[in-house]
Design an enzyme around this catalytic site. Structure first.
Site, PDB file in Angstrom:
ATOM      1  N   TYR A 171       0.836  -1.202   0.000  1.00  0.00           N
ATOM      2  CA  TYR A 171       0.000   0.000   0.000  1.00  0.00           C
ATOM      3  C   TYR A 171       0.868   1.248   0.000  1.00  0.00           C
ATOM      4  CZ  TYR A 171       0.799   0.842   5.032  1.00  0.00           C
ATOM      5  OH  TYR A 171       1.357   1.110   6.250  1.00  0.00           O
ATOM      6  N   CYS A 172       0.244   2.349  -0.403  1.00  0.00           N
ATOM      7  CA  CYS A 172       0.858   3.675  -0.321  1.00  0.00           C
ATOM      8  C   CYS A 172      -0.253   4.618   0.136  1.00  0.00           C
ATOM      9  CB  CYS A 172       1.487   4.081  -1.659  1.00  0.00           C
ATOM     10  SG  CYS A 172       0.327   4.175  -3.030  1.00  0.00           S
ATOM     11  N   SER A 173      -0.244   5.840  -0.313  1.00  0.00           N
ATOM     12  CA  SER A 173      -1.300   6.779   0.074  1.00  0.00           C
ATOM     13  C   SER A 173      -2.640   6.398  -0.540  1.00  0.00           C
ATOM     14  CB  SER A 173      -0.938   8.208  -0.348  1.00  0.00           C
ATOM     15  OG  SER A 173       0.238   8.629   0.296  1.00  0.00           O
TER      16      SER A 173
END
Length: 170
Positions: free
Chosen positions: A95-97
């Site tokens: 995941y990221c933002s």
């Protein structure tokens, strides 16, 4: 004026077809080369490797519990080999933002032979927007979420928006 009308029509069409603004953004930015996993699906998973592909300052502000920071700008598969499972069928969620940078990291994992790599749809923003906890670098629950920059902060609906940059060395 005609550009504004075009913009309104485009967004109306997107919403009429059941797409959200986030769907449209991810459709534009991603290739769907790494399958999405929703927050609800992630909450049901056990025995996964959770990788945070944001930068260190973002991760230190807050992250999903048990996530390992692998970064994005300086991501190197060789550097994280020791944290990756030996069994290449073990589920890995990146995941990221929002789910854009994490797709790139997920692609690299898939190229390295990992079979069950997923991209968290909506990233940590969607995680927090659905009232799930995040922790800071000390392991304490926090409301702070690093939003990368002020523009991206519009996607975070819950929590405290942080978008400070890393202090430069002088």
């Amino acid at each position: 004026m005609k550009y504004i009308l075009y913009f309104i029509i485009l967004f109306s069409f997107a919403f009429a077809n059941g797409q959200t603004a986030l769907d449209s953004l991810l459709l534009k930015e991603n290739k769907k080369s790494v399958p999405y996993i929703t927050v609800a699906e992630l909450l049901q998973k056990e025995n996964i490797v959770l990788l945070d592909s944001r930068e260190k300052i973002e991760y230190e502000t807050s992250h999903i519990e048990n996530a390992v920071c692998v970064g994005y700008d300086k991501f190197k598969l060789k550097k994280i080999k020791k944290i990756l499972p030996k069994d290449k069928n073990t589920p890995i969620v990146v995941y990221c933002s929002l789910g854009i940078r994490s797709e790139d990291v997920g692609e690299k994992l898939k190229k390295a032979g990992y079979k069950n790599v997923y991209n968290l749809y909506g990233g940590i923003f969607e995680w927090k927007n659905q009232d799930n906890p995040v922790i800071d670098n000390k392991g304490d629950t926090t409301e702070n979420v690093h939003t990368f920059n002020e523009d991206w902060s519009i996607w975070l609906k819950k929590g405290v928006k942080i978008y400070k940059k890393k202090k430069s060395k002088q």
